[in-house]
Design an enzyme around this catalytic site. Structure first.
Site, PDB file in Angstrom:
ATOM      1  N   TYR A  77      61.439  16.832  42.771  1.00 50.73           N
ATOM      2  CA  TYR A  77      61.105  17.254  44.142  1.00 50.73           C
ATOM      3  C   TYR A  77      62.118  18.291  44.625  1.00 50.73           C
ATOM      4  O   TYR A  77      61.760  19.247  45.312  1.00 50.73           O
ATOM      5  CB  TYR A  77      61.108  16.049  45.095  1.00 50.73           C
ATOM      6  CG  TYR A  77      60.582  16.425  46.453  1.00 50.73           C
ATOM      7  CD1 TYR A  77      59.215  16.330  46.734  1.00 50.73           C
ATOM      8  CD2 TYR A  77      61.426  16.920  47.447  1.00 50.73           C
ATOM      9  CE1 TYR A  77      58.721  16.719  47.965  1.00 50.73           C
ATOM     10  CE2 TYR A  77      60.938  17.304  48.671  1.00 50.73           C
ATOM     11  CZ  TYR A  77      59.590  17.204  48.937  1.00 50.73           C
ATOM     12  OH  TYR A  77      59.093  17.599  50.141  1.00 50.73           O
ATOM     13  N   PHE A 129      45.921  45.636  54.666  1.00 52.70           N
ATOM     14  CA  PHE A 129      45.320  44.708  53.715  1.00 52.70           C
ATOM     15  C   PHE A 129      44.845  43.502  54.522  1.00 52.70           C
ATOM     16  O   PHE A 129      45.493  43.104  55.494  1.00 52.70           O
ATOM     17  CB  PHE A 129      46.271  44.284  52.585  1.00 52.70           C
ATOM     18  CG  PHE A 129      45.533  43.462  51.564  1.00 52.70           C
ATOM     19  CD1 PHE A 129      44.560  44.047  50.776  1.00 52.70           C
ATOM     20  CD2 PHE A 129      45.748  42.097  51.453  1.00 52.70           C
ATOM     21  CE1 PHE A 129      43.808  43.291  49.887  1.00 52.70           C
ATOM     22  CE2 PHE A 129      45.000  41.337  50.555  1.00 52.70           C
ATOM     23  CZ  PHE A 129      44.033  41.939  49.770  1.00 52.70           C
ATOM     24  N   THR A 130      43.721  42.924  54.093  1.00 50.59           N
ATOM     25  CA  THR A 130      43.032  41.909  54.900  1.00 50.59           C
ATOM     26  C   THR A 130      43.943  40.761  55.355  1.00 50.59           C
ATOM     27  O   THR A 130      44.090  40.513  56.550  1.00 50.59           O
ATOM     28  CB  THR A 130      41.851  41.345  54.086  1.00 50.59           C
ATOM     29  OG1 THR A 130      42.358  40.913  52.819  1.00 50.59           O
ATOM     30  CG2 THR A 130      40.772  42.393  53.878  1.00 50.59           C
ATOM     31  N   ASP A 220      55.308  45.042  50.465  1.00 50.72           N
ATOM     32  CA  ASP A 220      54.340  44.188  49.770  1.00 50.72           C
ATOM     33  C   ASP A 220      54.382  44.613  48.305  1.00 50.72           C
ATOM     34  O   ASP A 220      53.758  45.600  47.914  1.00 50.72           O
ATOM     35  CB  ASP A 220      52.943  44.370  50.366  1.00 50.72           C
ATOM     36  CG  ASP A 220      51.912  43.483  49.677  1.00 50.72           C
ATOM     37  OD1 ASP A 220      52.166  43.033  48.536  1.00 50.72           O
ATOM     38  OD2 ASP A 220      50.839  43.245  50.259  1.00 50.72           O
ATOM     39  N   LYS A 263      49.267  38.488  40.655  1.00 53.67           N
ATOM     40  CA  LYS A 263      48.910  39.806  40.111  1.00 53.67           C
ATOM     41  C   LYS A 263      49.946  40.226  39.049  1.00 53.67           C
ATOM     42  O   LYS A 263      49.880  39.785  37.915  1.00 53.67           O
ATOM     43  CB  LYS A 263      48.826  40.833  41.248  1.00 53.67           C
ATOM     44  CG  LYS A 263      47.560  40.737  42.089  1.00 53.67           C
ATOM     45  CD  LYS A 263      47.569  39.644  43.082  1.00 53.67           C
ATOM     46  CE  LYS A 263      46.534  39.790  44.157  1.00 53.67           C
ATOM     47  NZ  LYS A 263      46.550  38.635  45.084  1.00 53.67           N
ATOM     48  N   ARG A 387      34.443  46.310  49.481  1.00 53.52           N
ATOM     49  CA  ARG A 387      35.642  46.723  50.219  1.00 53.52           C
ATOM     50  C   ARG A 387      35.201  47.818  51.190  1.00 53.52           C
ATOM     51  O   ARG A 387      35.406  48.998  50.975  1.00 53.52           O
ATOM     52  CB  ARG A 387      36.738  47.262  49.293  1.00 53.52           C
ATOM     53  CG  ARG A 387      37.298  46.256  48.326  1.00 53.52           C
ATOM     54  CD  ARG A 387      38.373  45.337  48.895  1.00 53.52           C
ATOM     55  NE  ARG A 387      37.881  44.235  49.666  1.00 53.52           N
ATOM     56  CZ  ARG A 387      38.658  43.200  50.044  1.00 53.52           C
ATOM     57  NH1 ARG A 387      39.922  43.137  49.697  1.00 53.52           N
ATOM     58  NH2 ARG A 387      38.157  42.240  50.793  1.00 53.52           N
ATOM     59  N   PHE A 454      34.545  38.526  55.064  1.00 53.01           N
ATOM     60  CA  PHE A 454      33.976  38.934  53.775  1.00 53.01           C
ATOM     61  C   PHE A 454      33.956  37.802  52.761  1.00 53.01           C
ATOM     62  O   PHE A 454      33.124  37.774  51.869  1.00 53.01           O
ATOM     63  CB  PHE A 454      34.786  40.123  53.213  1.00 53.01           C
ATOM     64  CG  PHE A 454      36.249  39.822  53.124  1.00 53.01           C
ATOM     65  CD1 PHE A 454      36.786  39.243  52.002  1.00 53.01           C
ATOM     66  CD2 PHE A 454      37.089  40.075  54.213  1.00 53.01           C
ATOM     67  CE1 PHE A 454      38.131  38.924  51.945  1.00 53.01           C
ATOM     68  CE2 PHE A 454      38.442  39.763  54.160  1.00 53.01           C
ATOM     69  CZ  PHE A 454      38.966  39.171  53.027  1.00 53.01           C
TER      70      PHE A 454
HETATM   71  C1  P61 Z   1      42.868  40.738  45.630  1.00 48.38           C
HETATM   72  F1  P61 Z   1      39.262  40.108  48.841  1.00 48.38           F
HETATM   73  N1  P61 Z   1      44.832  40.206  46.807  1.00 48.38           N
HETATM   74  O1  P61 Z   1      43.216  41.946  45.652  1.00 48.38           O
HETATM   75  P1  P61 Z   1      47.265  35.995  47.859  1.00 48.38           P
HETATM   76  N2  P61 Z   1      48.926  41.632  49.264  1.00 48.38           N
HETATM   77  C2  P61 Z   1      48.138  42.313  48.416  1.00 48.38           C
HETATM   78  C3  P61 Z   1      47.089  41.659  47.810  1.00 48.38           C
HETATM   79  O2  P61 Z   1      46.303  42.335  46.985  1.00 48.38           O
HETATM   80  C4  P61 Z   1      46.865  40.270  48.060  1.00 48.38           C
HETATM   81  C5  P61 Z   1      47.743  39.609  48.950  1.00 48.38           C
HETATM   82  C6  P61 Z   1      48.759  40.309  49.537  1.00 48.38           C
HETATM   83  C7  P61 Z   1      43.696  39.752  46.308  1.00 48.38           C
HETATM   84  C8  P61 Z   1      43.124  38.381  46.622  1.00 48.38           C
HETATM   85  C9  P61 Z   1      42.316  38.585  47.849  1.00 48.38           C
HETATM   86  O3  P61 Z   1      40.573  40.368  51.131  1.00 48.38           O
HETATM   87  C10 P61 Z   1      41.098  39.649  50.108  1.00 48.38           C
HETATM   88  O4  P61 Z   1      48.089  35.478  46.744  1.00 48.38           O
HETATM   89  C11 P61 Z   1      48.393  43.747  48.180  1.00 48.38           C
HETATM   90  O5  P61 Z   1      45.852  36.249  47.506  1.00 48.38           O
HETATM   91  O6  P61 Z   1      47.395  35.143  49.071  1.00 48.38           O
HETATM   92  C12 P61 Z   1      45.783  39.590  47.489  1.00 48.38           C
HETATM   93  O7  P61 Z   1      47.939  37.393  48.209  1.00 48.38           O
HETATM   94  C13 P61 Z   1      47.572  38.166  49.290  1.00 48.38           C
HETATM   95  C14 P61 Z   1      41.045  39.090  47.761  1.00 48.38           C
HETATM   96  C15 P61 Z   1      42.932  38.527  49.087  1.00 48.38           C
HETATM   97  C16 P61 Z   1      40.437  39.600  48.900  1.00 48.38           C
HETATM   98  C17 P61 Z   1      42.302  39.040  50.225  1.00 48.38           C
HETATM   99  O8  P61 Z   1      41.846  40.345  45.024  1.00 48.38           O
END
Ligand code: P61
Length: 462
Positions: A77, A129-130, A220, A263, A387, A454
């Site tokens: 833990y 970013f979303t 980021d 990623k 997108r 979305f």
């Molecule tokens: C992706 F449709 N990305 O690209 P988490 N920053 C950045 C990202 O690309 C990102 C996160 C933060 C995704 C998953 C995803 O609208 C969407 O680990 C540059 O996913 O929490 C994530 O990181 C967030 C797909 C997220 C989406 C949001 O496919």
């Protein structure tokens, strides 16, 4: 007699040791599946998908070195040895002394937004970013896009479309005052612009400007190695530097960073919040125990942290990044042969189809990119992602739909997962849909969730 030029191809720096079966479905099965999913590719069951290009997030293939690390999970833990291995590598590769783990990227975004933002603040960023923007808004800030105009033009071939427009940024600082800007939020490459990088020169200029006004700069760094790769290829003076050295230099200009480890780090789950700012770190260490878990696991298992620690070592290997981006480029070049409208230059993690030019007969209110993603799925079982107007959502003040200039479908490549033959199948499907594009009539939204619509919105065919 002139010598014949012999083509020299390159290939991935790995071979396949384990496989996961995927299956092809019939057109009838796909018609039923996408109808039941409300024409939203996020709502499809993965068993109904053939080639899954929805995302590169958590869908990567880990190496044998990473899997071996999973067996060394120390599931204590408190004070897991894997946490310390990960921390060492965060220091080594991002150059940040302080770190808390989180379960994924948006959890780090949540923490940093809560720590840094006061209601009424402004956050300038290089395109939204979303999840990033939503956390900034939920903490009470207004997001302001300060990316260069070229980034909003699909066909503009500027090599660094992720750059921040210094005039836009300075004008905002002068207008609202530096005190109302807790930090500039800079991503690289910029996901929503098509995976477009910023240049080191731009980063240095942004750093000088923010420094002058006493504004912090946060990064980021979710796909930072891809940004480093583009700097190596495109920016003078970086040709002979390693990805690791470029990454380290990039990070040196930031006060802190967050990462979705799903990623670059080639793992299935995980996030990072790292900083050189002791005060921010103390706050993050306090808050992580409220929302994620103890500061030595942050919502992760020990084994996940070990896979991340090892992923950090692999992500900076030039041949890995080259093969990954090379695959994206291959897909783009093949699609060009059919005149499919694309976003230029090709990005780091995905090929983006320009739905506005693909379906010029559809108004944005008929959700061209959403329609296109569902038609590609129908044709072949290849899953991409919208997108465009659906992803952009509503203006938080007026509640009206935002109409982004870019209306795109993203075909995203998980790292080390698909072969060139999978790409050929994908390209042929997109080309087929392009040939039949006039038959596509658009969609009507019939269900709209409040946040990040979305992901779960539903549509009906017009
Ligand atoms: C992706 F449709 N990305 O690209 P988490 N920053 C950045 C990202 O690309 C990102 C996160 C933060 C995704 C998953 C995803 O609208 C969407 O680990 C540059 O996913 O929490 C994530 O990181 C967030 C797909 C997220 C989406 C949001 O496919």
């Amino acid at each position: 007699m002139a010598k014949k030029i012999i083509k020299r191809s390159w290939a991935e720096p790995f071979k396949i040791k384990m496989v996961e079966p995927i299956s092809m479905t019939s057109r009838e099965e796909r018609e039923k599946a996408i109808r039941e999913a409300g024409y939203n590719t996020f709502l499809l069951k993965s068993k109904d998908v053939y080639i899954d290009l929805l995302t590169d997030s958590g869908t990567n293939a880990m190496s044998d070195y990473q899997w071996a690390g999973m067996m060394l999970g120390d599931e204590a833990y408190a004070g897991s040895r894997n946490f310390y291995n990960l921390w060492d590598n965060v220091k080594k590769f991002y150059g940040m002394p302080y770190f808390v783990p989180t379960h994924q990227g948006r959890a780090a975004e949540h923490l940093i937004s809560k720590i840094m933002i006061k209601p009424g603040d402004y956050i300038p960023g290089n395109m939204y970013f979303t999840t990033t923007r939503l956390h900034q808004e939920l903490a009470g800030a207004t997001f302001i896009d300060v990316i260069i105009n070229e980034a909003h033009e699909a066909q503009n071939t500027h090599p660094f479309k992720g750059n921040i427009d210094l005039n836009k940024l300075e004008a905002l600082i002068k207008k609202v005052g530096a005190k109302k800007i807790p930090y500039v939020s800079m991503a690289g490459p910029v996901n929503m612009a098509g995976g477009q990088p910023f240049s080191m020169k731009n980063l240095k200029d942004v750093y000088s400007l923010t420094n002058k006004y006493g504004v912090k700069l946060w990064f980021d760094a979710t796909r930072a190695t891809e940004n480093a790769y583009f700097i190596k290829l495109r920016e003078k003076g970086y040709e002979s530097k390693t990805i690791a050295a470029i990454l380290k230099e990039m990070c040196s200009y930031y006060d802190g960073l967050w990462v979705s480890a799903k990623k670059d780090l080639m793992v299935n789950i995980g996030g990072i919040l790292a900083t050189r700012n002791k005060k921010v770190y103390e706050e993050a260490r306090n808050m992580v125990v409220v929302y994620e878990g103890l500061h030595t696991y942050g919502g992760l298992a020990g084994r996940d942290m070990e896979a991340m620690a090892r992923g950090l070592e692999e992500m900076v290997l030039f041949d890995n990044v080259k093969a990954r981006i090379g695959q994206v480029e291959y897909c783009g070049r093949e699609l060009e042969k059919y005149n499919v409208p694309l976003v230029y230059p090709f990005g780091g993690h995905a090929i983006f189809l320009d739905a506005k030019r693909f379906l010029p007969h559809l108004k944005q209110d008929l959700f061209p990119a959403q329609s296109l993603a569902s038609e590609i799925y129908l044709d072949s079982g290849v899953r991409g992602m919208e997108r465009g107007i659906v992803s952009s959502g509503r203006d938080p003040q007026t509640g009206k739909n935002q109409y982004p200039k870019l209306e795109l479908v993203r075909l995203t490549f998980p790292r080390r997962v698909y072969t060139q033959a999978h790409i050929d199948v994908t390209v042929e499907s997109v080309a087929q849909v392009f040939q039949d594009r006039k038959k596509i009539k658009g969609l009507k939204m019939v269900y709209e969730p409040k946040y990040l619509r979305f992901f779960q919105a539903k549509f009906k065919k017009i």
